[in-house]
Design a protein around this motif. Structure first.
Motif, mmCIF file in Angstrom:
data_model
loop_
_atom_site.group_PDB
_atom_site.id
_atom_site.type_symbol
_atom_site.label_atom_id
_atom_site.label_comp_id
_atom_site.label_asym_id
_atom_site.label_seq_id
_atom_site.Cartn_x
_atom_site.Cartn_y
_atom_site.Cartn_z
ATOM 1 N N ARG A 159 8.755 0.004 -10.131
ATOM 2 C CA ARG A 159 8.008 -0.860 -10.506
ATOM 3 C C ARG A 159 8.044 -1.400 -11.653
ATOM 4 O O ARG A 159 7.612 -2.927 -12.066
ATOM 5 C CB ARG A 159 7.242 -0.735 -9.927
ATOM 6 N N GLN A 183 8.091 -2.165 -2.695
ATOM 7 C CA GLN A 183 7.294 -4.051 -2.934
ATOM 8 C C GLN A 183 8.638 -4.584 -3.325
ATOM 9 O O GLN A 183 8.587 -5.887 -3.543
ATOM 10 C CB GLN A 183 7.016 -3.392 -4.602
ATOM 11 N N GLN A 223 0.174 -1.148 -2.198
ATOM 12 C CA GLN A 223 0.874 -0.498 -3.419
ATOM 13 C C GLN A 223 1.114 0.710 -3.245
ATOM 14 O O GLN A 223 2.347 1.052 -3.748
ATOM 15 C CB GLN A 223 -0.441 -0.234 -4.406
ATOM 16 N N TYR A 242 0.166 2.934 2.912
ATOM 17 C CA TYR A 242 -0.100 2.753 1.981
ATOM 18 C C TYR A 242 -1.612 2.956 1.354
ATOM 19 O O TYR A 242 -2.601 3.027 1.584
ATOM 20 C CB TYR A 242 0.022 0.650 2.060
ATOM 21 N N SER A 251 -4.443 1.902 -2.603
ATOM 22 C CA SER A 251 -4.124 1.378 -3.966
ATOM 23 C C SER A 251 -5.854 1.359 -4.264
ATOM 24 O O SER A 251 -6.655 2.314 -3.397
ATOM 25 C CB SER A 251 -3.953 -0.079 -3.490
#
Ligand code: DGJ
Length: 684
Positions: free
Chosen positions: A280, A526, A590, A608, A610
């Motif tokens: 990322r 992502q 994320q 996921y 976050s």
């Protein structure tokens, strides 16, 4: 400071790990530690001695960057041929410099110097290594690895992937009992193995020591993993030395691609978090738009009207980006050959398909509120194209032999300056003349017949990176997707110039769960593009429920590749709801977790997390005897924070520690059943 030096001992420290090496009396760089955090002042450098007249110091010493020659019989990192044919290398420590990175200098008295670069990304427990080879006399580099690592155990498991077109990223696990070589010889990073090695010791997703190393290069690569006879495991990564020769004149240098390395004592999940964080850090932080792609709907039979019809439906279901795939250019016609033998190289808009150019379609897409994207395959040319007629000498081929076609196309020789200029200008013109926000860069065959130059394998990839960087520099904000017949070009080198990966042409929603799992060990979700497509799937002939197909694709960057003009109103409405739900979940998606399934039923669990909450995807491909439920223990939550979620038609509130330690029961029934559950962190 992440790097320190004490006398002739060097320490590279992340927040929780240390990598240590020192200089021996012979001037060799001896690896001393890679694992949990230690302080240099405590390091005891135990003496090393030759074990027998057959186990001499060059092999017994776990070296950071051994050269070929003398008594080095295990893998070497660098092999050189001098102009008199001599190949003995004797690299010795010659000093170091400490700035933002540590640079350790090695020197051979015959006129070769090597700088080893070590850089540390402390907060994500990652180190980056690369080397620069300097020639003070003319030499030919015959092998040049980027780094060698030593793991202080001999009973490790190796994880990588084995695959092929349509079956990329199939996870393989094997005990390392001798030497394993994973490589690409195709000129692209390929569908088979991927350029990384993950070594582990009795590890699970959440426990156990794991070491991971990945090479940032999209061409011929070689990863060697060897259990040495001295109780350690040696790992070496670099460009492949098969068919390699890099000529350096006096004064020249060669920089080898970087290797990213991480260690964790907390299992595969933690390893993936570190590597995903690294991935990322190379990417634009904005989420990838929900994409519609025309490939499976129209194949080569692209027309302006048909694309506009698709665009209307794509906008109706909430797509943010509309991409016209293959077929819009040159004489790329579906009949009689299936569209693959002509057109590549002729990047003019086909007037039979788009009488007024691309503008009417692009304007319509914009009016519908979407970004416009386009497919290209710039490294390739068809024999029937105008480009090939004008420049038959621009392709890779060996004099006196019939050039190879695969998928009816040749590969352009990207090492030639006119070819680089042609591709750069073609893309520059395309993006200057049309408002385009997304480019899908495809490459549908491997390289072959590269001719006399044995450095082409390296220079082709470098030219590819340079062209993409140059075009992006001229057109900031345009996203580039890397595709090579599906997932043939996925690695950290590609991710440093591309923004999105097409992971596979296999769009079967069940097969994709395995592909996504294999991909997720190293690369960030992502950048993992996934489409919902029509059923029966063209490859598996399976008809999977629309909800399952959406949930499977939603675990990556959502795309849609259905023929929306043939979709029922009911499915269009359902699709719009799924897209809307995905857009609402996206901020929570994320950190990716591969959850364990304790049930006897074959649930697949992907989560996921976050700071604001979590998203749980539960899949049940086929209900089995007993039709049992599963218990889902979440990860990555704040133990004392409270989370609100819906389960079994009721709203619940539970603390993170409850959800992670005790977990919740989820029960699906039937085949191709799936659900998605959202966990919202409540204000403290
Ligand atoms: C291979 C890609 O993986 C597909 O998505 C599609 O773009 C075709 N090439 C087009 O030829």
């Amino acid at each position: 400071m992440g790097i320190d030096v004490a006398g002739s001992t060097f320490g590279i420290h992340t927040e929780t790990t240390s990598y240590v090496f020192g200089v021996t009396g012979e001037g060799l760089l001896r690896h001393l530690h890679w694992g949990g955090r230690i302080e240099l002042c405590d390091v005891i450098v135990e003496p090393l001695w030759e074990l027998s007249t057959n186990d001499l110091i060059q092999d017994v010493t776990p070296q950071e960057y051994p050269g070929h020659g003398r008594f080095r019989y295990n893998e070497h990192c660098l092999a050189i041929m001098f102009s008199d044919g001599g190949r003995e290398l004797d690299l010795r420590y010659a000093g170091h410099d400490l700035g933002a990175a540590l640079v350790v200098h090695l020197r051979d008295d015959r006129g070769v110097r090597v700088d080893l670069h070590y850089e540390v990304l402390e907060s994500i427990d990652v180190i980056r290594r690369w080397v620069v080879v300097y020639a003070d006399v003319p030499v030919s580099v015959q092998a040049v690895a980027s780094a060698q690592f030593h793991i202080p155990y001999r009973d490790l498991d190796l994880r990588n992937v084995a695959g092929r077109w349509g079956a990329e990223f199939q996870e393989i696990v094997q005990p390392v009992t001798s030497k394993v070589v994973l490589e690409s010889r195709r000129g692209i990073s390929n569908h088979h193995h991927n350029p990384y090695a993950v070594l582990s010791r009795q590890a699970t997703e959440t426990s156990g020591q794991v070491w991971g190393m990945a090479l940032a290069f999209s061409g011929n690569t070689k990863t060697v993993v060897e259990q040495t006879q001295y109780g350690q495991t040696l790992v070496q990564l670099g460009i492949n030395d098969a068919d390699l020769a890099i000529a350096l004149n006096a004064g020249d240098s060669f920089t080898a691609p970087a290797v990213v390395a991480t260690y964790t004592p907390h299992g595969f999940d933690a390893l993936s978090q570190n590597l995903h964080d690294y991935g990322r850090s190379l990417m634009e932080p904005t989420p990838r738009p929900v994409l519609y792609n025309s490939w499976e709907a129209t194949n080569f039979a692209v027309t302006c009207d048909a694309q506009i019809a698709l665009a209307h439906r794509a906008a109706q279901i909430g797509a943010e980006l509309f991409v016209v795939d293959d077929g819009w250019f040159g004489r790329r016609n579906p009949e009689p050959t299936g569209g693959i033998t002509d057109g590549l190289g002729d990047w003019w808009v086909d007037p039979a398909k788009f009488p007024d150019g691309l503008t009417p379609l692009i304007d319509e897409v914009h009016q519908l509120g979407m970004t416009f994207g386009i497919w290209v395959e710039p490294e390739m040319v068809n024999p029937g194209s105008d480009l090939y007629a004008a420049h038959p000498d621009w392709i890779y081929h060996e004099q006196g032999r019939e050039p190879d076609t695969a998928r009816g196309q040749y590969v352009l020789n990207l090492t030639l300056a006119p070819v680089q200029e042609f591709i750069t200008q073609m893309l520059d013109d395309l993006l200057a003349e049309n408002v385009i926000g997304y480019v899908k860069w495809d490459a549908n065959r491997p390289m072959s017949q590269v001719g006399a130059g044995r450095d082409v394998w390296y220079r082709h990839v470098q030219a590819l990176y340079d062209i993409v960087r140059e075009v992006k520099g001229r057109h900031p904000g345009v996203l580039f997707e890397a595709c090579a017949s599906g997932g043939g070009r996925i690695d950290f080198g590609a991710l440093s110039v591309f923004d999105d990966f097409w992971t596979s042409d296999n769009t079967d929603a069940l097969d994709r769960l395995d592909i996504h799992r294999g991909y997720s060990l190293v690369y960030p979700p992502q950048a993992m593009r996934a489409w919902v497509t029509d059923v029966p799937n063209f490859l598996s002939q399976r008809s999977i429920a629309l909800t399952f197909r959406f949930h499977s694709a939603m675990t990556g960057s959502l795309g849609i590749g259905c023929d929306l003009t043939a979709m029922s109103d009911e499915d269009l409405r359902a699709s719009a709801k799924h897209v809307q739900q995905y857009e609402q979940l996206r901020p929570l998606m994320q950190r990716w977790h591969r959850l364990e399934n304790p049930s006897s039923n074959d649930y697949r669990l992907i989560q996921y997390s976050s700071p604001a909450g979590a998203v749980l995807f539960v899949f049940l491909p086929a209900s089995r005897l007993g039709h049992t439920s599963t218990t889902v223990r979440l990860r990555g939550l704040e133990p004392t924070a409270r989370y609100r979620f819906e389960l079994d038609w009721q709203t619940h509130v539970a603390r993170g520690d409850y959800l992670m330690n005790r977990g919740v029961r989820v029960w699906l029934q039937g085949d191709y059943a799936s659900t998605v559950i959202r966990f919202d962190r409540m204000d403290d």
